[in-house]
Scaffold this motif. Structure first.
Motif, PDB file in Angstrom:
ATOM      1  N   GLU A 141       0.856 -27.708  70.226  1.00 32.66           N
ATOM      2  CA  GLU A 141      -0.095 -26.707  69.739  1.00 32.66           C
ATOM      3  C   GLU A 141      -0.080 -26.608  68.222  1.00 32.66           C
ATOM      4  O   GLU A 141      -1.094 -26.295  67.591  1.00 32.66           O
ATOM      5  N   GLY A 142       1.081 -26.855  67.614  1.00 32.79           N
ATOM      6  CA  GLY A 142       1.156 -26.900  66.165  1.00 32.79           C
ATOM      7  C   GLY A 142       1.382 -25.565  65.491  1.00 32.79           C
ATOM      8  O   GLY A 142       1.511 -25.512  64.263  1.00 32.79           O
ATOM      9  N   GLY A 143       1.469 -24.478  66.266  1.00 34.27           N
ATOM     10  CA  GLY A 143       1.679 -23.162  65.680  1.00 34.27           C
ATOM     11  C   GLY A 143       3.128 -22.718  65.777  1.00 34.27           C
ATOM     12  O   GLY A 143       4.026 -23.510  66.072  1.00 34.27           O
ATOM     13  N   ARG A 144       3.344 -21.447  65.583  1.00 30.81           N
ATOM     14  CA  ARG A 144       4.719 -20.922  65.537  1.00 30.81           C
ATOM     15  C   ARG A 144       5.405 -20.975  66.896  1.00 30.81           C
ATOM     16  O   ARG A 144       6.631 -20.909  66.982  1.00 30.81           O
ATOM     17  N   PHE A 145       4.638 -21.088  67.976  1.00 28.72           N
ATOM     18  CA  PHE A 145       5.229 -21.136  69.315  1.00 28.72           C
ATOM     19  C   PHE A 145       5.173 -22.547  69.920  1.00 28.72           C
ATOM     20  O   PHE A 145       5.318 -22.707  71.131  1.00 28.72           O
ATOM     21  N   GLU A 203       0.756 -11.510  78.197  1.00 24.87           N
ATOM     22  CA  GLU A 203       1.980 -12.051  77.591  1.00 24.87           C
ATOM     23  C   GLU A 203       1.712 -12.559  76.184  1.00 24.87           C
ATOM     24  O   GLU A 203       2.476 -12.276  75.249  1.00 24.87           O
ATOM     25  N   LEU A 204       0.617 -13.297  76.010  1.00 26.00           N
ATOM     26  CA  LEU A 204       0.281 -13.808  74.684  1.00 26.00           C
ATOM     27  C   LEU A 204      -0.028 -12.660  73.722  1.00 26.00           C
ATOM     28  O   LEU A 204       0.293 -12.735  72.530  1.00 26.00           O
ATOM     29  N   ALA A 205      -0.644 -11.601  74.234  1.00 27.90           N
ATOM     30  CA  ALA A 205      -0.929 -10.437  73.393  1.00 27.90           C
ATOM     31  C   ALA A 205       0.369  -9.803  72.900  1.00 27.90           C
ATOM     32  O   ALA A 205       0.474  -9.402  71.729  1.00 27.90           O
ATOM     33  N   GLN A 206       1.362  -9.714  73.773  1.00 29.12           N
ATOM     34  CA  GLN A 206       2.640  -9.091  73.395  1.00 29.12           C
ATOM     35  C   GLN A 206       3.334  -9.841  72.263  1.00 29.12           C
ATOM     36  O   GLN A 206       4.016  -9.241  71.430  1.00 29.12           O
ATOM     37  N   ARG A 207       3.175 -11.162  72.236  1.00 20.66           N
ATOM     38  CA  ARG A 207       3.839 -11.952  71.189  1.00 20.66           C
ATOM     39  C   ARG A 207       3.377 -11.536  69.800  1.00 20.66           C
ATOM     40  O   ARG A 207       4.101 -11.697  68.826  1.00 20.66           O
ATOM     41  N   TYR A 208       2.144 -11.043  69.696  1.00 15.01           N
ATOM     42  CA  TYR A 208       1.613 -10.572  68.412  1.00 15.01           C
ATOM     43  C   TYR A 208       1.383  -9.068  68.408  1.00 15.01           C
ATOM     44  O   TYR A 208       0.693  -8.549  67.525  1.00 15.01           O
ATOM     45  N   ALA A 209       1.952  -8.367  69.390  1.00 17.98           N
ATOM     46  CA  ALA A 209       1.840  -6.905  69.475  1.00 17.98           C
ATOM     47  C   ALA A 209       0.389  -6.435  69.462  1.00 17.98           C
ATOM     48  O   ALA A 209       0.053  -5.435  68.819  1.00 17.98           O
ATOM     49  N   VAL A 210      -0.473  -7.162  70.165  1.00 22.04           N
ATOM     50  CA  VAL A 210      -1.877  -6.769  70.276  1.00 22.04           C
ATOM     51  C   VAL A 210      -2.016  -5.851  71.492  1.00 22.04           C
ATOM     52  O   VAL A 210      -1.724  -6.268  72.618  1.00 22.04           O
ATOM     53  N   PRO A 211      -2.453  -4.614  71.322  1.00 30.79           N
ATOM     54  CA  PRO A 211      -2.601  -3.716  72.471  1.00 30.79           C
ATOM     55  C   PRO A 211      -3.806  -4.102  73.328  1.00 30.79           C
ATOM     56  O   PRO A 211      -4.860  -4.439  72.805  1.00 30.79           O
ATOM     57  N   MET A 212      -3.633  -4.036  74.656  1.00 28.98           N
ATOM     58  CA  MET A 212      -4.725  -4.329  75.590  1.00 28.98           C
ATOM     59  C   MET A 212      -4.730  -3.284  76.707  1.00 28.98           C
ATOM     60  O   MET A 212      -4.574  -3.610  77.891  1.00 28.98           O
ATOM     61  N   PRO A 213      -4.931  -2.016  76.395  1.00 27.52           N
ATOM     62  CA  PRO A 213      -4.815  -0.970  77.422  1.00 27.52           C
ATOM     63  C   PRO A 213      -5.855  -1.073  78.531  1.00 27.52           C
ATOM     64  O   PRO A 213      -5.530  -0.873  79.707  1.00 27.52           O
TER      65      PRO A 213
END
Length: 340
Positions: A122-126, A305-315
């Motif tokens: 993927e080439g990114g931080r993960f 799960e992917l949202a949690q890695r960047y602390a993106v809220p998805m209520p």
């Protein structure tokens, strides 16, 4: 029977692993184009294919094919394997494919949601990490060599109307891309073979952008369809449902942008395109009605799960996915009780 497209290139040995609505559609189109198609299937579907072949009703007309079919992978090494099972069935299916895979075999998973290979090259931080919602122990990554994989995003709506009979009323589109972004020779070869079979096929060097387009469409409609039993026309067209769809889209777009994805369709265009697809039931709603497990891990949990890695809220998304899971488990219990 309609006039069928033919491929000018040498026919490929192609195995379709999973002969449901999508797998059946691909099997018929590729067989009609002259490729050597075999199908891994089971149960009533396998019996129907052995007895009567596969019949596809789509924009080409009515097309019939008689691919080789079995519940065991005895077809020899393949040039191309299209894995058309649900995400929750991958753990049982992928290890079975090993006898079909040679050094040059291309494996193309077509399932919905976030794929287990998402972070491969993927080439990114993960880069190189696992998506635990879909592959918690890394079993999928070990079952098929990751270097044999090409990513895909399917924009095909199809439904099994009877064992071995598939109906698909919208245009077929598949986007293909190497996880690394390379425009490889094998990518172009697979694209050409699928295009010659009457399916619009595109090659991209940014497959994850297209993945997110489909992920957003899936997560904003599939779980909600389970709760409401709404068709795409209703989900996108009725104001009270469209509002929920749009809120989930906005949350998912924030996650996509966190991973550097460029989604070139805005929520309004999503809604307009979705409503135009008509009274089609999502694949998750079809599974609910048949008492089957829902594809929530890849379509819902993995995005959360992917949202949690960047602390993106998805209520809103989290609530809809939870309600869909409750509804799905209840439907499975009722189906099991009726079958007992």
């Amino acid at each position: 029977m309609s006039n069928e497209p033919s491929t000018a290139a040498e026919p490929l040995r192609i195995c379709i692993a999973g002969a449901g609505a999508i797998g059946g559609t691909l099997a018929v189109r590729l067989a009609a184009a002259g490729h050597h198609v075999s199908v891994l299937a089971r149960g009533k579907t396998l019996q129907a294919i052995r007895e009567n072949g596969l019949t596809l009703h789509d924009l080409h007309g009515v097309t019939h094919a008689r691919p080789a079919a079995d519940d065991r992978p005895g077809f020899g090494v393949q040039d191309l394997i299209l894995v058309c099972a649900k995400s929750q069935d991958m753990a049982g299916l992928l290890p079975q494919l090993q006898p079909l895979i040679g050094e040059r075999t291309v494996v193309v998973p077509t399932n919905n949601g976030v794929p287990w290979w998402y972070f491969h090259r993927e080439g990114g931080r993960f880069d190189g990490e696992q998506v635990r919602a879909v592959d918690p122990e890394g079993a999928l990554a070990r079952a098929v060599p990751l270097d044999n994989l090409i990513g895909s995003v399917l924009f095909i709506t199809a439904e099994v109307t009877a064992p071995g009979v598939i109906r698909s009323v919208n245009p077929h589109l598949i986007v293909l891309g190497e996880p690394s972004g390379a425009m490889s020779e094998r990518l172009l070869r697979v694209r050409a073979a699928i295009e010659a079979a009457g399916i619009e096929a595109r090659a991209t060097d940014r497959i994850r952008d297209k993945l997110w387009t489909k992920i957003i469409a899936n997560i904003s409609t599939n779980p909600l369809s389970v709760i409401t039993h709404g068709t795409l026309e209703q989900l996108y067209g009725q104001p009270e449902l469209r509002e929920v769809v749009t809120q989930v889209m906005r949350e998912a777009l924030l996650v996509a942008s966190s991973y550097g994805a460029r989604v070139d369709i805005d929520p309004l265009t999503f809604v307009q395109l979705g409503e135009a697809m008509g009274p089609f039931r999502t694949s998750m709603l079809q599974d609910l009605e048949r008492g089957r497990p829902l594809e929530l891990a890849a379509i819902g949990d993995a995005v959360l799960e992917l949202a949690q890695r960047y602390a993106v809220p998805m209520p809103i998304t989290r609530a809809v996915v939870s309600l869909a899971r409750f509804r799905g488990l209840g439907a499975q219990q009722q189906h099991a009780a009726r079958a007992a």
